[in-house]
Enzyme design. Structure first.
Site, short mmCIF file in Angstrom:
data_model
loop_
_atom_site.label_atom_id
_atom_site.label_comp_id
_atom_site.label_asym_id
_atom_site.label_seq_id
_atom_site.Cartn_x
_atom_site.Cartn_y
_atom_site.Cartn_z
N ARG A 183 29.91 43.47 18.50
CA ARG A 183 28.90 44.27 19.23
C ARG A 183 28.18 43.47 20.31
NH1 ARG A 183 28.01 45.82 13.91
NH2 ARG A 183 28.93 47.84 13.43
N LYS A 212 28.78 45.41 34.96
CA LYS A 212 29.73 46.49 34.66
C LYS A 212 31.04 45.87 34.22
CE LYS A 212 28.46 50.54 37.39
NZ LYS A 212 28.98 51.50 38.37
N GLU A 225 34.56 44.17 50.38
CA GLU A 225 33.36 44.38 49.55
C GLU A 225 32.17 43.58 50.10
OE1 GLU A 225 33.00 46.56 46.96
OE2 GLU A 225 34.83 46.58 45.74
N LYS A 267 23.89 42.90 46.05
CA LYS A 267 24.28 43.44 44.75
C LYS A 267 23.19 43.21 43.72
CE LYS A 267 27.44 44.91 41.63
NZ LYS A 267 28.87 45.00 41.35
N GLU A 291 22.77 52.49 36.72
CA GLU A 291 23.22 53.50 37.68
C GLU A 291 22.65 54.89 37.39
OE1 GLU A 291 27.23 53.05 39.09
OE2 GLU A 291 27.26 55.08 39.89
N ARG A 298 21.78 52.49 42.21
CA ARG A 298 23.01 51.71 42.10
C ARG A 298 24.23 52.43 42.66
NH1 ARG A 298 24.91 47.61 37.25
NH2 ARG A 298 26.91 47.10 38.19
N ASN A 346 28.74 52.41 45.70
CA ASN A 346 30.03 53.11 45.75
C ASN A 346 30.44 53.55 47.15
OD1 ASN A 346 30.40 52.93 42.95
ND2 ASN A 346 29.11 54.72 42.60
N HIS A 373 34.05 54.30 48.00
CA HIS A 373 34.83 54.25 46.76
C HIS A 373 35.38 55.59 46.32
CE1 HIS A 373 33.54 50.14 46.57
NE2 HIS A 373 34.12 49.94 45.41
N HIS A 425 39.04 55.10 45.61
CA HIS A 425 39.64 55.25 44.28
C HIS A 425 40.76 56.28 44.29
CE1 HIS A 425 36.04 53.46 41.84
NE2 HIS A 425 36.86 52.54 42.29
N HIS A 448 42.39 47.02 46.03
CA HIS A 448 41.11 47.73 45.96
C HIS A 448 40.33 47.60 47.27
CE1 HIS A 448 37.46 49.38 44.22
NE2 HIS A 448 36.80 48.29 44.57
N1 LIG Z 1 32.78 45.34 37.54
C1 LIG Z 1 32.52 45.64 38.79
O1 LIG Z 1 31.38 45.89 39.16
C2 LIG Z 1 33.65 45.68 39.78
C3 LIG Z 1 33.38 45.74 41.15
C4 LIG Z 1 34.45 45.70 42.03
C5 LIG Z 1 35.74 45.61 41.56
N2 LIG Z 1 35.97 45.57 40.22
C6 LIG Z 1 37.32 45.45 39.69
O2 LIG Z 1 37.88 44.21 40.12
C7 LIG Z 1 39.29 44.31 40.12
C8 LIG Z 1 39.83 43.72 41.38
O3 LIG Z 1 39.42 42.37 41.46
P1 LIG Z 1 40.27 41.31 42.28
O4 LIG Z 1 40.51 41.83 43.62
O5 LIG Z 1 39.60 40.01 42.13
O6 LIG Z 1 41.67 41.38 41.54
P2 LIG Z 1 42.48 40.38 40.60
O7 LIG Z 1 41.64 39.87 39.51
O8 LIG Z 1 43.71 41.12 40.20
O9 LIG Z 1 42.87 39.17 41.57
C9 LIG Z 1 43.71 39.41 42.66
C10 LIG Z 1 44.98 38.56 42.60
O10 LIG Z 1 44.66 37.21 42.93
C11 LIG Z 1 45.09 36.32 41.90
N3 LIG Z 1 44.11 35.24 41.92
C12 LIG Z 1 42.85 35.29 41.45
N4 LIG Z 1 42.20 34.16 41.76
C13 LIG Z 1 43.07 33.40 42.45
C14 LIG Z 1 42.97 32.13 43.07
N5 LIG Z 1 41.82 31.48 43.11
N6 LIG Z 1 44.06 31.64 43.68
C15 LIG Z 1 45.22 32.32 43.70
N7 LIG Z 1 45.36 33.55 43.16
C16 LIG Z 1 44.28 34.07 42.55
C17 LIG Z 1 45.15 37.16 40.68
O11 LIG Z 1 46.06 36.64 39.73
C18 LIG Z 1 45.62 38.48 41.24
O12 LIG Z 1 47.01 38.47 41.40
C19 LIG Z 1 39.61 45.79 39.96
O13 LIG Z 1 40.08 46.00 38.65
C20 LIG Z 1 38.27 46.47 40.17
O14 LIG Z 1 38.15 47.67 39.40
C21 LIG Z 1 34.95 45.60 39.34
ZN LIG Z 2 34.67 48.07 44.66
#
Ligand SMILES: NC(=O)c1ccc[n+]([C@@H]2O[C@H](COP(=O)([O-])OP(=O)(O)OC[C@H]3O[C@@H](n4cnc5c(N)ncnc54)[C@H](O)[C@@H]3O)[C@@H](O)[C@H]2O)c1
Ligand SMILES: [Zn+2]
Ligand SMILES: NC(=O)c1ccc[n+]([C@@H]2O[C@H](COP(=O)([O-])OP(=O)(O)OC[C@H]3O[C@@H](n4cnc5c(N)ncnc54)[C@H](O)[C@@H]3O)[C@@H](O)[C@H]2O)c1
Ligand SMILES: [Zn+2]
Lengths: 372, 372
Positions: free
Chosen positions: A129, A150, A192, A234, A244, A248, A252, A255, A259, A272
């Site tokens: 938990r 999140k 972003e 942020k 949210e 918050r 989006n 988005h 999305h 993304h």
């Molecule tokens: N929680 C939130 O508030 C929030 C906000 C925005 C996005 N997200 C989520 O984040 C995700 C996307 O994040 P992302 O773009 O970082 O994707 P990701 O984690 O898939 O990373 C992108 C790619 O880069 C590679 N990688 C990561 N770090 C690296 C490095 N330093 N060197 C070489 N390769 C590297 C990863 O293996 C992957 O192939 C989505 O699932 C999205 O829904 C969440």
């Molecule tokens: Zn986003």
């Protein structure tokens, strides 16, 4: 102007749950010290979650630092990519946590991009938990995902539908790790960053515009400043509305369309950041419909093009599929269409009265065939 | 003394998250009115989660009441039994929630015992990072599980390991539903009722002792009072320590040995209430080791026997397996053995200094062969 190794620090203000974000160079090896300084119990096992692309680059530095500080750390590696944000992989990580003997005083570390952050964060939120969680983001995009608490995994019918609000104990952003990022991920990450400017801070948008070249070249000082400013927006928004309820939702911007495009693309064609780049241009065009300056849309489009980001919907994405995907998006409360709309560069409003036909018109207008 | 249809009400005090517990007869059909009164939006779809044993008895009454009040409700039925508290069934329920179109303003109702409550509660906690949740408990044991917001599913390696704190909007306890409970479930439920007396309220323990016959016969007034008093103790403790930082741990009286017995039994031989009945006798014997009155153990044992509950460990449970299961239990912080120990009837303390050999001795002493 700061030296390239300057350590930037800011705090996400959430009362008892406030936490620092540290941005700088050569930070991974300070993980163990930070654990000690913040009073994480040395006897409680630590789980380091990372992905198959990041593991070989940075996991051992973090582990070594923790071991030198006296911590017992176990590594858990998931496949690189969005597919790992599933309940099945979540289950595997819970197994790993149990096998590593994690207890209520333990910590889960996310070392990676947003995928690892969201996934490992939900493990930390649900295990017993809720146990301690630390974010070590390694993508530019993760300046967004690692701040604000999140966490989630996807369901085959919807993205991020299974999750929690679970704030990290701290965010450790080592700029050096970003050097190994593929260029396409760099560009997508800046979508972003610029989004944070567009919703809150015109001056920062202008700064990004001027510094595009240095930013794309990953100049440490420019990068550090950009991530600092992005995280700051942020943080401010999250501090005022953690769950949210209202404010918050401005995060989006872009988005809703974004999305939908990701869903239609099956989560592998568009990144993304690319999807929301197109989405933000769409939102800016919506602003025009509401009578705001048409210059917002032009300016938005020009800026994203400068960062090498897409601003048009690939021609083979059917408008009907995009519209349908939007109807399933959780940003529609009780059937009405809700959009974040820019009123000016650096200022947005949330509109709950957006006619479906306007949105359809904008989607059509963004199709590759129809505009440059 | 109250009439048998008296409506008893108490509040779990948790600031903004405070909520009422309503205990009385003929309450199921008031569900819809309560939804309206508490301002649940009529347009947001409702998911009613129940199990295969409870469905045919009570689901339609609840649904009819909601429909008459204007709500759109979808039923989701899981198999009766602890096996349903799994990540697989959780996933099925998320699918059901998505297919029923649940949005951020929707409600998940748990209609059933602790299994349905814990499972549906975790669905409500995780769906879109948390939506409204309502508990309609239909077992005596669920007076405990429906109050306090602990929700969870099991992992094959550990019970309740994946979960959240997610408080309900209200708890609706219709005493009439308890009439269909198998007698063995009735007895097991009283183990948790008596536990609440043992940790907090000697007078209530004496009252249970005097009223054992009426309680086992499910006399509405006695039952209503017992559940009210049990819920009251739980509420007070939860109000003071929602997230189990300290005080809340006293609710685990008898659970360290109890959970180990359940684990060794493979979760089908012993009911939870039966396991903790044995466990509470064990804890009382531990009290003796710490120099407290040996009468506590005798008194505890006599009372549970009066309610037809087991007070000895079945002979075929290996001591080594029980001890090993305890080592995996999450109530062990950093390797030390922690136990809730009664100092007197109605008063407990948490001891973090319990020698393993003492516990082993007590487990041995509780074996069926070795006791009277
Ligand atoms: N929680 C939130 O508030 C929030 C906000 C925005 C996005 N997200 C989520 O984040 C995700 C996307 O994040 P992302 O773009 O970082 O994707 P990701 O984690 O898939 O990373 C992108 C790619 O880069 C590679 N990688 C990561 N770090 C690296 C490095 N330093 N060197 C070489 N390769 C590297 C990863 O293996 C992957 O192939 C989505 O699932 C999205 O829904 C969440
Ligand atoms: Zn986003
Ligand atoms: N969340 C908490 O704080 C908490 C506290 C204590 C126990 N629990 C959990 O509660 C669960 C045990 O709860 P339980 O004992 O209610 O088990 P249960 O939900 O399995 O119900 C017991 C049996 O009675 C049946 N049943 C339920 N209501 C009935 C009715 N009115 N008439 C006829 N049959 C009925 C069920 O189908 C089941 O077969 C365990 O999983 C335990 O971990 C949770
Ligand atoms: Zn219990």
């Amino acid at each position: 102007m700061a030296a390239s190794t300057e350590l930037r620090e800011l705090t996400v203000e959430l009362g008892e749950r406030s936490y620092p974000i540290l941005i700088g160079t050569d930070l991974l090896k300070r993980t163990g010290d930070l654990f000690l300084k913040r009073g994480f119990p040395v006897k409680a096992p630590v789980l380091l979650v990372t992905d198959s692309a990041v593991e070989h680059l940075y996991a051992s530095t973090v582990e070594e630092s923790l071991r030198q500080a006296g911590y017992n750390v176990t590594r858990a590696v998931v496949s690189s990519g969005e597919k790992s944000k599933s309940l099945g992989v979540f289950d595997d990580l819970i197994t790993a946590a149990l096998e590593a003997g994690l207890d209520r005083k333990s910590t889960v570390i996310a070392l990676g991009g947003g995928v690892v952050g969201d996934l490992a964060g939900f493990v930390a939120a649900a295990y017993m938990r809720g146990i301690r969680f630390v974010q070590i983001p390694t993508t530019i995009l993760a300046h967004d995902s690692s701040v604000g608490g999140k966490v989630a995994v996807n369901h085959r019918l919807a993205k991020n539908i299974i999750g929690a609000f679970h704030q990290p104990e701290f965010v450790l952003y080592d700029l050096d790790t970003l050097k190994s990022l593929p260029m396409r991920e760099v560009r997508a990450g800046y979508a972003e960053v610029i989004k944070h400017g567009l919703i809150w801070n015109e001056e920062f948008v202008n700064w990004c515009d001027e510094r595009a070249e240095q930013l794309l070249a990953l100049d440490s000082d420019s990068l550090g400043h950009a991530l600092y400013e992005g995280c700051k927006v942020k943080s401010i928004v999250v501090s005022r509305d953690e769950r949210e309820n209202d404010l918050r939702a401005i995060l989006n911007l872009g988005h809703t369309i974004g999305h939908a495009l990701e869903a239609v693309a099956g989560y592998n064609e568009l990144l993304h950041g690319e999807a929301i780049s197109i989405g933000m241009v769409g939102s800016a065009r919506l602003a025009e419909k509401f009578g705001y300056d048409p210059g917002i849309a032009e300016e938005t489009e020009r800026l994203f093009r400068k960062f090498g980001l897409p601003v048009r919907i690939p021609a083979h994405y059917a408008t009907d599929s995009i519209m349908e995907a939007m109807m399933h998006d959780k940003k529609f409360a009780e059937g009405k269409m809700v959009f974040v709309v820019p009123k000016a560069i650096g200022e947005v409003e949330i509109r709950g009265d957006v006619p479906v036909e306007w949105v359809r018109g904008i989607v059509e207008g963004l199709k590759e065939e129809s505009g440059k």
